[in-house]
Design a protein around this motif. Structure first.
Motif, mmCIF file in Angstrom:
data_model
loop_
_atom_site.group_PDB
_atom_site.id
_atom_site.type_symbol
_atom_site.label_atom_id
_atom_site.label_comp_id
_atom_site.label_asym_id
_atom_site.label_seq_id
_atom_site.Cartn_x
_atom_site.Cartn_y
_atom_site.Cartn_z
ATOM 1 N N LEU A 29 -65.590 -38.813 50.425
ATOM 2 C CA LEU A 29 -66.793 -38.063 50.842
ATOM 3 C C LEU A 29 -68.088 -38.532 50.170
ATOM 4 O O LEU A 29 -69.112 -38.667 50.838
ATOM 5 C CB LEU A 29 -66.589 -36.563 50.673
ATOM 6 N N ASP A 252 -65.558 -18.312 49.810
ATOM 7 C CA ASP A 252 -65.920 -19.217 48.712
ATOM 8 C C ASP A 252 -66.036 -18.438 47.396
ATOM 9 O O ASP A 252 -65.614 -18.900 46.349
ATOM 10 C CB ASP A 252 -67.264 -19.896 49.009
ATOM 11 N N ASP A 266 -71.802 -28.155 47.466
ATOM 12 C CA ASP A 266 -73.075 -27.455 47.235
ATOM 13 C C ASP A 266 -74.191 -28.394 46.778
ATOM 14 O O ASP A 266 -75.332 -28.264 47.214
ATOM 15 C CB ASP A 266 -72.907 -26.391 46.135
HETATM 16 C C1 LIG Z 1 -67.162 -31.614 52.700
HETATM 17 C C2 LIG Z 1 -66.852 -30.624 51.688
HETATM 18 C C3 LIG Z 1 -66.413 -31.051 50.342
HETATM 19 C C4 LIG Z 1 -66.965 -29.395 52.024
HETATM 20 C C5 LIG Z 1 -67.277 -28.298 51.127
HETATM 21 C C6 LIG Z 1 -67.744 -27.211 51.988
HETATM 22 C C7 LIG Z 1 -69.148 -26.754 51.611
HETATM 23 C C8 LIG Z 1 -70.193 -27.800 51.999
HETATM 24 C C9 LIG Z 1 -69.391 -25.432 52.368
HETATM 25 C C10 LIG Z 1 -68.280 -24.413 52.067
HETATM 26 C C11 LIG Z 1 -68.905 -23.117 52.357
HETATM 27 C C12 LIG Z 1 -70.261 -23.249 52.392
HETATM 28 C C13 LIG Z 1 -71.201 -22.251 52.725
HETATM 29 C C14 LIG Z 1 -72.534 -22.558 52.930
HETATM 30 C C15 LIG Z 1 -72.992 -23.974 52.767
HETATM 31 C C16 LIG Z 1 -71.874 -24.991 52.866
HETATM 32 C C17 LIG Z 1 -70.671 -24.640 52.030
HETATM 33 C C18 LIG Z 1 -71.022 -24.717 50.543
HETATM 34 C C19 LIG Z 1 -73.591 -21.493 53.161
HETATM 35 C C20 LIG Z 1 -74.233 -21.335 51.778
HETATM 36 C C21 LIG Z 1 -74.662 -21.952 54.174
HETATM 37 C C22 LIG Z 1 -75.671 -20.850 54.495
HETATM 38 C C23 LIG Z 1 -74.937 -19.638 55.094
HETATM 39 O O1 LIG Z 1 -75.868 -18.650 55.515
HETATM 40 C C24 LIG Z 1 -73.898 -19.048 54.133
HETATM 41 C C25 LIG Z 1 -74.569 -18.372 52.963
HETATM 42 C C26 LIG Z 1 -73.142 -17.945 54.856
HETATM 43 C C27 LIG Z 1 -72.924 -20.213 53.749
HETATM 44 C C28 LIG Z 1 -71.778 -19.794 52.824
HETATM 45 C C29 LIG Z 1 -70.702 -20.834 52.886
#
Ligand SMILES: CC(C)=CCC[C@@H](C)[C@H]1CC=C2C3=C(CC[C@@]21C)[C@@]1(C)CC[C@H](O)C(C)(C)[C@@H]1CC3
Ligand SMILES: NC(=O)C1=CN([C@@H]2O[C@H](COP(=O)(O)OP(=O)(O)OC[C@H]3O[C@@H](n4cnc5c(N)ncnc54)[C@H](OP(=O)(O)O)[C@@H]3O)[C@@H](O)[C@H]2O)C=CC1
Length: 394
Positions: A29, A252, A266
């Motif tokens: 990744l 999460d 993140d």
């Molecule tokens: C490719 C890889 C390693 C994946 C990891 C997954 C993360 C990128 C995502 C897992 C859950 C997420 C969420 C959000 C961003 C992406 C990640 C971190 C989020 C903060 C985006 C904005 C939304 O409104 C949310 C707050 C509901 C969301 C929460 C989950």
């Protein structure tokens, strides 16, 4: 205190392809991030071009990037610690306690916006982020590795009830990837909660603005397509921070440990891949008609639904339509973010494609949790509402 060596996860419960997946993903990744950024800036912008447009190693490193990334995380940490906004409690933990979380993400976004406006007014060359994007990404990837190593090591001193149920197999690579500790904290500073919504999500829209400024430098004014992409994604991030409390009930925060998956997701994946459309537009300008823009705005403005956390399962309204109507809304928005980039290249559609895969996988994980939690009631719900995300299709 004696280091803990607890194994809470049964080997049959491993996710993301088990130990093999957890070994390959942390290599694959980060390289994907650098590859996508390089392709995006190349004239052809084709993900299939051969040989791939790999940058010379000298283009991957710049000490200024280290200063910016460290400065950025320090600034966001400082804003997180400001005693403004309310304090909310998370869900009840295994030991019966509830952690307290500051709800001041929207304040952090607003203060960052004011600081940015002042810096722009003082003549800061914000468009330079375009030139610096690869070293910035390299540095963010480095920080996510260092953070994950710190998290893995410190987890051995956490009490058993503070460990996540999914990231404790005893296999170091798998546990490093999934995260052993559920809510690692330094004092009151919650590392997972901080990373989930602050440096990466706000960083994403700051980078987008940098791309807009670069376009202004090159062409004198921002294009309609660039304004739409910046506007939509700023709206998404603002909404996430405005409703920050809702993140306390997501899988999460509730289920997943804090390891490489979330630290890298993140801090590096979100800010450097979610905004590929804006970067694409700097090198590949698109002309968009007013009618086309109006259609795309309508698609982005479809109503979205807040997280459901009630003890009773909803079987009517949006949740009677498909089992994850919020995933469907999010996917339609993702499509609207790519459409301003036209149809000539697949690269600006990277987010929609990746997000579809992520949500299908996430749906399967959530389904497992819900089946275990609600038993027969969940089966009845699934019979009443047979489609998961897309009505009559999936
Ligand atoms: C490719 C890889 C390693 C994946 C990891 C997954 C993360 C990128 C995502 C897992 C859950 C997420 C969420 C959000 C961003 C992406 C990640 C971190 C989020 C903060 C985006 C904005 C939304 O409104 C949310 C707050 C509901 C969301 C929460 C989950
Ligand atoms: N942009 C990005 O990269 C990402 C965005 N997201 C977005 O984040 C948002 C939240 O996602 P996520 O946390 O996965 O999912 P949800 O907000 O849908 O939460 C799922 C939970 O809702 C509850 N639930 C499910 N069905 C019902 C029902 N019929 N009635 C009542 N409660 C129900 C269950 O929790 P309980 O056990 O408490 O009842 C379930 O575990 C989504 O909009 C998603 O698209 C997510 C990941 C990445």
């Amino acid at each position: 205190m004696k280091p803990n060596k607890h194994k809470l996860t049964h080997s049959a419960e491993r996710e993301f392809g088990g130990a093999l997946g957890a070994t390959c993903i942390p290599v694959f990744l980060p390289l994907t991030v650098l590859y996508l950024l390089s392709v995006c800036r190349s004239p052809a912008a084709s993900v299939l071009q051969w040989p791939p447009p790999l940058p010379p190693t000298a283009h991957l490193w710049d000490p200024l990037a280290v200063v910016l990334i460290v400065g950025w995380i320090t600034l966001q940490s400082f804003l997180y610690l400001l005693p403004i906004g309310k304090v909310s409690e998370g869900l009840v933990l295994r030991d019966g306690s509830r952690l307290k979380y500051p709800i001041n993400g929207f304040h952090a976004l607003s203060i960052t916006a004011v600081l940015l406006i002042v810096c722009l007014w003082l003549g800061m060359p914000h468009g330079y982020l375009f030139e610096l994007i690869l070293p910035l990404a390299v540095c963010a990837i480095g920080v996510s590795y260092l953070l994950s190593m710190y998290l893995y090591i410190r987890s051995f001193w956490a009490p058993q009830h503070a460990l996540s149920l999914g990231g404790n197999t005893g296999n170091p690579l798998y546990d490093f990837f999934m995260g052993r500790e559920l809510n690692p904290r330094i004092g009151d500073f919650d590392l997972k909660y901080f990373c989930e919504l602050r440096p990466g999500l706000i960083g994403w829209v700051v980078i987008n603005l940098g791309m807009l400024m670069k376009e202004v430098e090159l062409r004198g004014s921002p294009s309609l397509a660039m304004l739409l992409v910046n506007g939509f994604q700023l709206l998404y991030v603002t909404d996430a921070l405005w409703n920050e409390e809702a993140v306390l009930t997501t899988m999460d925060i509730v289920h997943d440990g804090f390891g490489f998956m979330l630290a890298f997701g993140d801090l590096a994946w979100v800010p450097f891949t979610y905004g590929l459309q804006a970067m694409f537009l700097v090198v590949h300008p698109q002309s968009l008609s007013t009618l086309g823009a109006a259609g795309i705005i309508l698609l982005n403005d479809l109503e979205t639904i807040a997280t459901a956390t009630g003890k009773h399962l909803l079987v009517s309204g949006w949740w009677g339509f498909v089992r994850h109507p919020n995933y469907l809304g999010d996917l339609l928005m993702a499509l609207a973010w790519s459409l301003p980039c036209g149809m000539s290249h697949i690269l600006p559609y990277f987010y929609v494609i990746y997000f579809t895969i992520l949500l299908i996988h996430r749906e399967a994980r959530d389904e497992k949790h819900c089946r275990a939690k609600y038993g027969l009631a969940w089966d009845t719900y699934c019979r009443r509402v047979p489609y998961r995300i897309i009505p009559y299709i999936y």
